[in-house]
Design an enzyme around this catalytic site. Structure first.
Site, PDB file in Angstrom:
ATOM      1  N   CYS A  35       0.873  -1.321  -0.161  1.00 47.86           N
ATOM      2  CA  CYS A  35       0.183  -0.044   0.282  1.00 47.86           C
ATOM      3  C   CYS A  35       0.872   1.041   0.139  1.00 47.86           C
ATOM      4  O   CYS A  35       1.916   1.174   1.259  1.00 47.86           O
ATOM      5  CB  CYS A  35      -0.801   0.065   1.088  1.00 47.86           C
ATOM      6  SG  CYS A  35      -1.911   1.547   1.171  1.00 47.86           S
ATOM      7  N   CYS A  46      -0.238   3.914  -6.598  1.00 46.55           N
ATOM      8  CA  CYS A  46      -1.503   3.206  -5.122  1.00 46.55           C
ATOM      9  C   CYS A  46      -1.680   1.931  -6.151  1.00 46.55           C
ATOM     10  O   CYS A  46      -1.858   1.128  -7.661  1.00 46.55           O
ATOM     11  CB  CYS A  46      -3.286   3.390  -5.491  1.00 46.55           C
ATOM     12  SG  CYS A  46      -4.041   2.449  -4.424  1.00 46.55           S
ATOM     13  N   HIS A 100      -3.834  -0.742  -6.671  1.00 49.24           N
ATOM     14  CA  HIS A 100      -5.041  -0.810  -7.367  1.00 49.24           C
ATOM     15  C   HIS A 100      -5.228  -0.518  -8.155  1.00 49.24           C
ATOM     16  O   HIS A 100      -5.936  -0.638  -9.220  1.00 49.24           O
ATOM     17  CB  HIS A 100      -6.340   0.093  -6.063  1.00 49.24           C
ATOM     18  CG  HIS A 100      -6.762  -0.625  -4.843  1.00 49.24           C
ATOM     19  ND1 HIS A 100      -6.573  -0.378  -3.907  1.00 49.24           N
ATOM     20  CD2 HIS A 100      -7.777  -1.012  -4.471  1.00 49.24           C
ATOM     21  CE1 HIS A 100      -7.020  -0.967  -2.597  1.00 49.24           C
ATOM     22  NE2 HIS A 100      -8.375  -1.559  -3.065  1.00 49.24           N
TER      23      HIS A 100
END
Length: 259
Positions: free
Chosen positions: A74, A181, A183
Site C-alpha cells: 500500500c 496506488c 489498486h
C-alpha cells in the site's frame, strides 16, 4: 527468523493483489498470507498516527502467524509507516511499495508524466523527496480521491465515469502514467480508454525483485508449496472471492491457492 515461515502481504484492501501477483512470478514456491484491512479502508483519509497504529496492528498479527518477511503493498502505508515499523521491528525484513517515479527518470525522462496516487501519497514527505530528486519538470500530480474505493467495489461503470471526469483534461498531454496506488494496475485498460496509449510505470515488479534479494541475503528462501491464504479485517466473503478471482486472472492458474 523461521525460514519456512510465510511472507505477509498487506494493503488497506485487495489492491495489493497486483503486488502479490508480481512476487509470485519470481517466488512461486513461497507461502503467503495476504491481509486486507477493509474495516479501515481507505488509509489515505487517515492521519499519520492512525495509519502507523493500523499497520503496527497488522504487523503484530503477522508475527503471531509466523511471517518471516512483510510486504507493505500500500503506497500510503509505505509512505507513512514503513520507517517507524523498521525501527520498531529491526529483525523483520520490511519491503515497501512506492510510486515508480524514479523509473520515469531512468527510462522516459523527457516525456510528460502523470502521477496518479492517493492524497496521502501525493502529500507524503517520502514521495515529495522522490519527486524533488527525480523531477523531470514535466510532471502532473493527480490526487485520485475515492478511486481506490471504486476499484475495491468493482463497479466498472462508476470507475469509467470517474476516470472520464478526472483524466479527460490530460488526454494528448501525457505519455507516461505512474500508478501510485496498488489498486490502479487493475484499471489500466480503463485509463487507456481515456488517455489513449500511454506507458505505465508500476513499482511492483521492482519490489518483487528486491524481496527475492532480501530473502536470499538473509537465507530465508524456501521451497514450499506456493500456498496463498487470505484474511480480511471485516471477514467479507465478497472481498475474498474477488481477491482470488483477480489473482487467478493475473496468475492464469495456481492449484495451490487456498480458498
Amino acid at each position: 527468523m523461521n525460514k519456512s515461515g510465510k511472507i505477509g502481504v498487506f494493503d488497506s484492501g485487495i489492491g495489493g493483489v497486483t503486488v502479490l501477483s508480481e512476487i509470485m512470478k519470481i517466488l512461486p514456491k513461497e507461502n503467503y498470507l495476504y491481509y486486507s484491512d477493509s474495516k479501515n479502508n481507505p488509509y489515505g483519509d487517515k492521519t499519520d498516527e492512525e495509519i502507523k497504529q493500523l499497520c503496527d496492528n497488522i504487523v503484530q498479527y503477522f508475527i503471531e502467524k509466523d511471517c518471516k518477511a512483510i510486504v507493505i503493498a500500500c503506497n500510503t502505508a509505505s509512505a507513512k509507516a514503513a520507517q517507524c515499523l523498521r525501527k520498531k521491528y529491526p529483525n523483520i525484513p520490511f519491503i515497501a511499495i512506492e510510486p515508480a517515479y524514479k523509473m520515469v527518470y531512468d527510462y522516459a525522462y523527457s516525456k510528460p508524466t502523470l502521477v496518479m496516487a492517493t492524497k496521502g501519497t501525493i502529500h507524503s514527505e517520502k514521495f515529495n523527496l522522490l519527486l524533488k530528486k527525480y523531477d523531470n519538470h514535466k510532471t502532473y500530480l493527480l490526487s485520485c480521491v475515492g478511486l481506490a474505493d471504486k476499484i475495491e467495489q468493482g463497479n466498472k461503470e462508476e470507475i469509467r465515469k470517474y476516470l472520464k471526469e478526472t483524466l479527460s483534461s490530460y488526454k494528448n498531454e501525457v505519455e507516461n502514467v505512474v500508478l501510485g496506488c496498488t489498486h490502479y494496475p487493475l484499471i489500466q485498460e480503463e485509463i487507456e480508454e481515456i488517455l489513449g496509449q500511454v506507458q505505465f510505470f508500476n513499482g511492483a515488479p521492482n519490489l518483487a525483485q528486491y524481496l527475492k534479494k532480501i530473502l536470499q541475503d538473509n537465507n530465508l528462501l524456501t521451497n514450499g508449496q506456493g500456498i496463498v491464504e487470505f484474511e480480511d479485517s471485516q471477514e467479507l466473503e465478497e472481498k475474498k472471492r474477488r481477491f482470488f478471482e483477480i489473482l487467478r486472472e493475473r496468475e492464469n492458474s495456481n492449484e495451490n491457492i487456498k480458498k
